[in-house]
Scaffold this motif. Sequence first.
Motif: not given
Lengths: 470, 438
Positions: B417-435
């Motif tokens: 359902q995520t790939l289908f497009g019906s699930i809201e994202s959890r806000p995630t700051d992926i710019n900071s994944w390294v740290t």
Amino acid sequence: MKVNSPLEAYKFLPGTNCGRCGEDTCMAFASHLIDRSHKATDCLPMVEEDKFANKLKELEALLAPEIREVVIGVGEKAVKIGGDDVLFRHKLTFFNKTAYAYDVTDTMDEKELLERVNTIQNFKKFYVGDFLTLDMIAVRCVSGNPETFTAAVKKVMQATDLPMVLCSFDPAVLKASLEVAAEKKPLLYAATKDNWQEVAKLAKDYEVPVTLFAPNDLDMLKSLAKTFSEMSINNLVLDPGTFPTGRDLKTTFENFLKIRRAGIEGDRDIACPIMAVPLTAWMAYDDEISASYWETVLASVFTVKYGDIMIMHSIQPHALLPQLHIRDTIYTDPRKPVTVDPGIMEIGSPTADSPVIITTNFALTYYTVESDVSSNKVDCYIVVVDTDGIGVEAAVAGGQLTAAKIKKTLDDAGFDLKEKTTFNTVILPGLAARLQGDVEDQLGSKVLIGPTDSGRIPGWLETNWPPENK
Amino acid sequence: MSNKIKLADINKLFKDLDVESLEGVTIEGDIELNISGGGGLNPALAYALGHEAAQISLHIANISRMLGYPVDQLFAEGLGLVPSPATVAEPAIQNLIESKFEVAKIAEWNTPIEEITLGATSADGGSRKSTVTLGGEKAMPYYFDAEMPHRNYVTMDVFDIPISMAKTVKSNYEDVMEDPAEWAKKVVKDFNADMVTIHLISTDPLINDTPAREAAKVVEDVLQAVDVPIVIGGSGNPQKDPEVLERAAEVAEGERALLASASLNLDYERVAKAATDHGHAVLSWTQLEINAQKELNRKLMKQCNVPRDSIVMDPTTAALGYGLDYAYSNMERIRLSALMGDTELNFPMSSGTTNAWGARESWMKESPLKEDSDWGPREYRGPIWEIVTGLTLSLAGNDLFMMMHPTSVQVLKEITQTLFGSIESRPTDINSWVTAEV
Ligand code: B12
Ligand code: SF4
């Protein structure tokens, strides 16, 4: 690849049918160039004679895969990624399996770091005659400190030959670590819209491959790629950002599709290997099992759809096993026959008292059975019946595993059960139980029905072997 | 700096160089090119062309590359120099070369997959509260080429007698295994199943040989117990199944169930007739063989007159590590052929994802091989085996999943359902994944 038919490739070959490449004709060789099972340099006359030098160069360029190949690391453990020519595996095959990197950080204490590195480099799972293993270590700079990071990188280098990804957005940190690690050809992570000039210089000066990171911005990603390529920095990996959940993940998925489609269709700028970072699952889920499950879900999605390298965090077996298997699933060459040679195999040092086990020549079946017995130090004979590479159950259903076939295998090998064995008894797979009567008649021997899964053969033998009435 | 140059001029330029290896390179026509300076340059070309021409050299090379000619090598070779890039300094580029990313949609995908609705509400003469519509795709699943009209659905397995199953699965059903109706309720209420599959395996002559009439009772019970659409499965015995499915189809009249299955190794005409006589859909099941799938579909349509809106295909699911490569590519080929116009294959697909529990990695306590690394607890391994098997096939175009473990169902629904497009994202700051602290 810019040539599509053997005929087009043939034009570049000497046309003498000398046979030195191992093929009878240049045309046959040409068709293997197209299916990528031979390289142009396998035609020795082309390599040796100056007059062919230009043709060879031209041909090699035309045969180059659509997606660039990038090598990370040195020596035996070096990984090669990219190199694909098709969007769907059945159209040819996918090349260079996705490289799996697992993270360590520079804030881990030494013991923890070494334990992780060792778990990663020692993890193995037997499958179809070989071990599935993990590929790389991603070192993350969490401290922000160049010295701390460099010290961690050094420790990793001392502990393993696995190639590394050096992760920091700070060029000073990357530079410090390259001072000690450059000769290992690690992958730099990453150049962004903010630091690209400095990171480009590092990639250039130290001659290492580099990742370009532009989260959900394909124009920027392409601009970076184009700029780096113009600077003759060609060993590029593209990270369009891995958003772990919801609609953002859907967009990430679409970005992967778009980049690869554009690359295969001839957009040279963007025809580079793609990186996924399933590790971001850990930023969305707190609990360890949810995070490792979701991370494995992301790893699977992007192994199926165009991820060429990825960075993960969980090193628990329930995450690693499915990851290794989905990668093998997608990168298995669909054109390759999956058979082993029929005949009688001696496992360990079998004697006249040892069990005689019947199985098929489907590689998955044979290697499963073989490893189940040999790993448990069972000395035995395995009778490998030519079932055209079909597994037990399907071969029984389809008529490739029959009493006559079993007899033929024994006869061809000159293996007389009465002469060579004490018990004149063979063991059939549980899934071939219905052949029992036929086999007894044809072989004139006793037939025992083993368990349905060969993993249980060793335990089963303890109570069922030797057979009671000799 | 910006210059205009014609291809004819480039040809002239090349001619003067007298580079033997340029044989085969013919640049024709009189296209006008816009050439802006300042880019990086290829050292070999720069050397060859001399300073003035240096700025355009790169672009020439690019054009030629576009045309498929390995210009760089040709030049280097022709001049007898192959400089190592490391020894020649590149001028640093000050500004990003701004580019627009573009990619085309796929034009050949011009044939939509049939839409098949399972279950009937009172408005349509049934007693279901919900229905499930499969298919309707105009592109590969979740692709941006065309919106996917319906999400994936999960139907959970219920058996008419207690069966042996992996410990990890069994622990969820111990309280209901004796009662298929309760079992069905549990999967819908507690485990969020979209549909229920009732497998009438006790009808197998080698198991209980339950008469078809009695088996049909179980189907009635299940229809009473739940209000979602159902799949009715036989035992897999080719002699007995047609009769069992006929009876079951009769008692389920009006409910628009999916009959599982018609296959080439049994009397598919009887199964098809049971479906058409009582308004059900039929599952067309073949064994990992695209041509067999075409043949069976063709027979169902032409010989048995099954309407196009009543066929779902099961091209067979092999578990991760046990033939999933076949199953995946088989489904992918079927779906691609369908989208490109094969009207014998443009039907929704169903997967017996439960097959994943046949893989030893999902149920065995530990590896039988001493050389293997520790496999970890099977309680974690099993569900993820079922998830990865299912989600891989979802990417090949599979619509409906027959599954067993509640965790697997939940996670598979989440990702599809995520790939289908019906699930809201959890806000995630992926710019900071390294740290990130993980
Ligand atoms: C992949 C697959 C195929 C592939 C086969 C690929 C191949 N190279 O084998 C293809 C597409 C070709 C195929 C075709 C068919 N298949 Co098929 N197929 C499967 C599937 C999905 C997986 C089988 C598999 O690979 N298992 C893994 C291997 C390693 O298992 P294995 O060989 O049995 O080995 C294990 C055990 O037998 C045991 N073992 C092995 N040797 C020994 C020896 C001893 C002494 C002991 C004790 C144990 C032992 O240990 C091994 C490890 O666990 C199964 C369904 C399922 N089970 O999930 C159906 C299945 C086997 N197929 C089936 C059928 C009917 C067919 C077809 C006849 C269909 C048709 N009508 O055309 C054809 C026959 C084709 C032929 N023979 O020419 C049926 C068999 C039903 C039955 N019991 O009779 C199955 C079970 C599906 C089903 N539920 O109906 N199939
Ligand atoms: S080695 Fe070269 S010339 Fe000789 S047969 Fe093979 S392709 Fe032809």
